[in-house]
Design a protein around this motif. Structure first.
Motif, PDB file in Angstrom:
ATOM      1  N   GLY A  39      79.648   8.310 -50.333  1.00 42.98           N
ATOM      2  CA  GLY A  39      78.950   7.910 -49.053  1.00 42.98           C
ATOM      3  C   GLY A  39      78.359   9.106 -48.367  1.00 42.98           C
ATOM      4  O   GLY A  39      77.902   8.789 -47.311  1.00 42.98           O
ATOM      5  N   CYS A  40      78.185  10.172 -49.328  1.00 39.28           N
ATOM      6  CA  CYS A  40      77.345  11.365 -48.658  1.00 39.28           C
ATOM      7  C   CYS A  40      76.016  10.968 -48.441  1.00 39.28           C
ATOM      8  O   CYS A  40      75.463  10.447 -49.500  1.00 39.28           O
ATOM      9  CB  CYS A  40      77.732  12.631 -49.113  1.00 39.28           C
ATOM     10  N   LYS A  41      75.399  11.610 -47.596  1.00 39.85           N
ATOM     11  CA  LYS A  41      73.788  11.760 -47.685  1.00 39.85           C
ATOM     12  C   LYS A  41      73.599  13.160 -48.155  1.00 39.85           C
ATOM     13  O   LYS A  41      74.028  14.245 -48.251  1.00 39.85           O
ATOM     14  CB  LYS A  41      73.206  12.049 -46.103  1.00 39.85           C
ATOM     15  N   LEU A  42      72.757  13.050 -49.358  1.00 33.57           N
ATOM     16  CA  LEU A  42      72.334  14.184 -50.436  1.00 33.57           C
ATOM     17  C   LEU A  42      71.262  14.800 -50.134  1.00 33.57           C
ATOM     18  O   LEU A  42      70.145  14.146 -50.036  1.00 33.57           O
ATOM     19  CB  LEU A  42      72.728  13.629 -51.808  1.00 33.57           C
ATOM     20  N   VAL A  43      71.337  16.093 -50.474  1.00 30.38           N
ATOM     21  CA  VAL A  43      69.982  17.039 -50.694  1.00 30.38           C
ATOM     22  C   VAL A  43      70.367  17.784 -52.071  1.00 30.38           C
ATOM     23  O   VAL A  43      71.262  18.308 -52.317  1.00 30.38           O
ATOM     24  CB  VAL A  43      69.962  18.269 -49.923  1.00 30.38           C
ATOM     25  N   LEU A  44      69.551  16.905 -53.010  1.00 30.33           N
ATOM     26  CA  LEU A  44      69.618  17.360 -54.560  1.00 30.33           C
ATOM     27  C   LEU A  44      68.649  18.598 -54.696  1.00 30.33           C
ATOM     28  O   LEU A  44      67.445  18.284 -54.562  1.00 30.33           O
ATOM     29  CB  LEU A  44      69.643  16.265 -55.626  1.00 30.33           C
ATOM     30  N   VAL A  45      68.986  19.535 -55.208  1.00 29.84           N
ATOM     31  CA  VAL A  45      68.317  20.617 -55.524  1.00 29.84           C
ATOM     32  C   VAL A  45      68.238  21.155 -57.179  1.00 29.84           C
ATOM     33  O   VAL A  45      69.197  21.342 -57.694  1.00 29.84           O
ATOM     34  CB  VAL A  45      68.505  21.933 -54.743  1.00 29.84           C
ATOM     35  N   ALA A  46      67.268  21.043 -57.870  1.00 29.78           N
ATOM     36  CA  ALA A  46      67.183  21.274 -59.319  1.00 29.78           C
ATOM     37  C   ALA A  46      65.727  22.005 -59.646  1.00 29.78           C
ATOM     38  O   ALA A  46      64.669  21.464 -58.915  1.00 29.78           O
ATOM     39  CB  ALA A  46      67.449  20.231 -60.249  1.00 29.78           C
ATOM     40  N   GLY A  47      65.534  22.793 -60.708  1.00 29.90           N
ATOM     41  CA  GLY A  47      64.599  23.240 -61.108  1.00 29.90           C
ATOM     42  C   GLY A  47      63.677  22.415 -62.132  1.00 29.90           C
ATOM     43  O   GLY A  47      62.329  22.681 -62.386  1.00 29.90           O
ATOM     44  N   ASN A  48      64.555  21.516 -62.912  1.00 34.72           N
ATOM     45  CA  ASN A  48      63.975  20.549 -63.667  1.00 34.72           C
ATOM     46  C   ASN A  48      63.517  19.172 -62.845  1.00 34.72           C
ATOM     47  O   ASN A  48      64.459  18.476 -62.750  1.00 34.72           O
ATOM     48  CB  ASN A  48      65.059  20.341 -65.024  1.00 34.72           C
ATOM     49  N   GLN A  49      62.176  19.222 -62.800  1.00 33.35           N
ATOM     50  CA  GLN A  49      61.476  18.124 -62.039  1.00 33.35           C
ATOM     51  C   GLN A  49      62.055  16.510 -62.571  1.00 33.35           C
ATOM     52  O   GLN A  49      62.472  15.870 -61.979  1.00 33.35           O
ATOM     53  CB  GLN A  49      60.120  17.952 -61.894  1.00 33.35           C
ATOM     54  N   ASP A  50      61.803  16.265 -63.754  1.00 30.13           N
ATOM     55  CA  ASP A  50      62.243  15.111 -64.620  1.00 30.13           C
ATOM     56  C   ASP A  50      63.703  14.794 -64.516  1.00 30.13           C
ATOM     57  O   ASP A  50      64.106  13.664 -64.009  1.00 30.13           O
ATOM     58  CB  ASP A  50      61.834  15.062 -66.020  1.00 30.13           C
ATOM     59  N   ALA A  51      64.353  15.683 -64.649  1.00 26.30           N
ATOM     60  CA  ALA A  51      65.873  15.560 -64.651  1.00 26.30           C
ATOM     61  C   ALA A  51      66.361  15.200 -63.088  1.00 26.30           C
ATOM     62  O   ALA A  51      67.300  14.509 -62.918  1.00 26.30           O
ATOM     63  CB  ALA A  51      66.750  16.531 -65.432  1.00 26.30           C
ATOM     64  N   LEU A  52      65.656  16.163 -62.336  1.00 25.71           N
ATOM     65  CA  LEU A  52      65.831  15.931 -60.952  1.00 25.71           C
ATOM     66  C   LEU A  52      65.641  14.474 -60.275  1.00 25.71           C
ATOM     67  O   LEU A  52      66.546  13.830 -59.701  1.00 25.71           O
ATOM     68  CB  LEU A  52      65.187  16.884 -59.929  1.00 25.71           C
ATOM     69  N   ASP A  53      64.568  14.018 -60.896  1.00 29.73           N
ATOM     70  CA  ASP A  53      64.162  12.612 -60.401  1.00 29.73           C
ATOM     71  C   ASP A  53      64.985  11.546 -60.903  1.00 29.73           C
ATOM     72  O   ASP A  53      65.259  10.579 -60.330  1.00 29.73           O
ATOM     73  CB  ASP A  53      62.662  12.425 -60.837  1.00 29.73           C
ATOM     74  N   GLU A  54      65.560  11.854 -62.186  1.00 30.00           N
ATOM     75  CA  GLU A  54      66.602  11.070 -62.742  1.00 30.00           C
ATOM     76  C   GLU A  54      67.808  10.716 -61.977  1.00 30.00           C
ATOM     77  O   GLU A  54      68.339   9.816 -61.587  1.00 30.00           O
ATOM     78  CB  GLU A  54      66.587  11.181 -64.083  1.00 30.00           C
ATOM     79  N   ILE A  55      68.486  11.723 -61.629  1.00 33.02           N
ATOM     80  CA  ILE A  55      69.569  11.999 -60.876  1.00 33.02           C
ATOM     81  C   ILE A  55      69.506  11.514 -59.458  1.00 33.02           C
ATOM     82  O   ILE A  55      70.436  10.731 -58.917  1.00 33.02           O
ATOM     83  CB  ILE A  55      70.366  13.204 -60.993  1.00 33.02           C
ATOM     84  N   ALA A  56      68.465  11.794 -58.846  1.00 33.30           N
ATOM     85  CA  ALA A  56      68.138  11.311 -57.520  1.00 33.30           C
ATOM     86  C   ALA A  56      68.079   9.751 -57.427  1.00 33.30           C
ATOM     87  O   ALA A  56      68.742   8.986 -56.600  1.00 33.30           O
ATOM     88  CB  ALA A  56      66.677  12.007 -57.214  1.00 33.30           C
ATOM     89  N   GLN A  57      67.225   9.086 -58.521  1.00 30.76           N
ATOM     90  CA  GLN A  57      67.097   7.900 -58.433  1.00 30.76           C
ATOM     91  C   GLN A  57      68.414   7.124 -58.637  1.00 30.76           C
ATOM     92  O   GLN A  57      68.809   6.018 -58.063  1.00 30.76           O
ATOM     93  CB  GLN A  57      65.962   7.308 -59.694  1.00 30.76           C
ATOM     94  N   GLU A  58      69.370   7.687 -59.735  1.00 30.39           N
ATOM     95  CA  GLU A  58      70.664   6.913 -59.842  1.00 30.39           C
ATOM     96  C   GLU A  58      71.455   7.022 -58.524  1.00 30.39           C
ATOM     97  O   GLU A  58      72.181   5.877 -58.361  1.00 30.39           O
ATOM     98  CB  GLU A  58      71.456   7.928 -60.823  1.00 30.39           C
ATOM     99  N   CYS A  59      71.442   8.185 -57.865  1.00 33.72           N
ATOM    100  CA  CYS A  59      72.346   8.154 -56.329  1.00 33.72           C
ATOM    101  C   CYS A  59      71.738   7.441 -55.539  1.00 33.72           C
ATOM    102  O   CYS A  59      72.512   6.595 -54.820  1.00 33.72           O
ATOM    103  CB  CYS A  59      72.071   9.584 -55.911  1.00 33.72           C
ATOM    104  N   ARG A  60      70.375   7.154 -55.398  1.00 28.83           N
ATOM    105  CA  ARG A  60      69.872   6.145 -54.721  1.00 28.83           C
ATOM    106  C   ARG A  60      70.137   4.590 -55.006  1.00 28.83           C
ATOM    107  O   ARG A  60      70.620   3.655 -54.099  1.00 28.83           O
ATOM    108  CB  ARG A  60      68.308   6.259 -54.569  1.00 28.83           C
ATOM    109  N   GLY A  61      70.350   4.412 -56.358  1.00 32.67           N
ATOM    110  CA  GLY A  61      70.811   3.145 -56.715  1.00 32.67           C
ATOM    111  C   GLY A  61      72.211   3.058 -56.550  1.00 32.67           C
ATOM    112  O   GLY A  61      72.642   1.928 -56.487  1.00 32.67           O
ATOM    113  N   MET A  62      73.269   3.898 -56.156  1.00 32.37           N
ATOM    114  CA  MET A  62      74.529   3.784 -55.625  1.00 32.37           C
ATOM    115  C   MET A  62      74.599   3.671 -54.219  1.00 32.37           C
ATOM    116  O   MET A  62      75.614   3.367 -53.600  1.00 32.37           O
ATOM    117  CB  MET A  62      75.027   5.056 -56.116  1.00 32.37           C
TER     118      MET A  62
END
Length: 265
Positions: A39-62
């Motif tokens: 239930g945290c609010k997340l700030v996800l930081v990464a240098g790989n844009q595609d992989a970052l978008d993927e994990i961000a979308q997964e977490c939003r889906g949660m």
């Protein structure tokens, strides 16, 4: 509330703001999923844009609120800016997980000094800069905070196959964890590190295979692991939630080995 009568409340982090660097890496993705699920609010930081978008979308889906930032924490201004972005998005910062870093494997006479310095910078200097930026914000909030660094069993143990930079950097992360734990303890900010051994990830997937090379390497490694297996991502989930929650309020400056007993023998 009597936490002893309701012990699960000690692990409650719902609504807290957590920043995870290296969020597209193996440990960073585990951290993102665990804290999103909690239930945290997340700030996800990464240098790989595609992989970052993927994990961000997964977490939003949660069901998590997610701010994704495509940057590497490579400079003081960048690290300060990342913390500022978390505050701009959610008003505060409660948890920092530094899962960014790197490794370059080469025997000492085959490794360039620039490579050694790059590993030390990514694993040590950037951890210091991020902790420095986050601690400043947490102090200003006046309510404590949680900083979790990522070390390795190799911070305690050497390795014969070209790990001088990596082992040295993780030993330095251990020292940084202890020093920051002492320095920031009076402010209510805890600083601890998780130190895994080999666990399943895209980089180590070959060790879980059935070919002869994988079997030979795995069996040699497992001879030193009392639990008799390699690590799985879920083996990191419990330690992370513990170190990110009130359950660890009296723990600081610790290195928590997620290694199946590897460093005990």
């Amino acid at each position: 509330m009597n936490v002893l009568a309701n012990p699960l409340s000690m692990f409650e982090v719902k609504g807290q703001v957590a920043m995870i660097t290296g969020a597209s890496g193996a440990f960073g993705m585990v951290a993102a999923r665990v804290l999103a699920g909690a239930g945290c609010k997340l700030v996800l930081v990464a240098g790989n844009q595609d992989a970052l978008d993927e994990i961000a979308q997964e977490c939003r889906g949660m069901g998590a609120e997610v701010t994704a930032i495509n940057k590497r924490p490579s400079h003081e201004d960048t690290c300060d800016g990342l913390v500022a972005s978390a505050v701009e998005a959610y008003g505060r910062l409660d948890i920092l997980v530094v899962a960014s870093g790197m490794n370059k494997v080469a025997l000492i006479n085959e490794m360039e000094p620039e490579t050694f310095e790059a590993v030390m910078d990514a694993n040590v200097t950037q951890s210091w800069l991020l902790a420095r930026a986050a601690a400043g914000q947490m102090k200003a909030q006046g309510e404590g905070g949680k900083i979790v660094l990522v070390s390795s069993a190799r911070g305690l143990l050497g390795h014969p196959a070209g790990y001088t930079a990596y082992c040295a950097s993780k030993a330095a992360v251990d020292g940084l964890t202890k020093a920051l734990g002492c320095e920031l303890g009076p402010t209510g900010i805890t600083v601890n590190a998780i130190a895994p051994t080999v666990f399943r990830s895209p980089l180590t997937a070959w060790m879980f295979g059935d070919d002869e090379k994988a079997k030979t390497v795995r069996e040699g490694f497992l001879a030193r692991v009392p639990k008799g297996r390699l690590g799985e991502p879920e083996d990191l989930a419990g330690p992370l939630l513990f170190l990110a929650s009130k359950a660890s309020d009296f723990y600081t400056g610790h290195i928590l080995y997620a290694d199946g007993g590897y460093t005990a023998g």
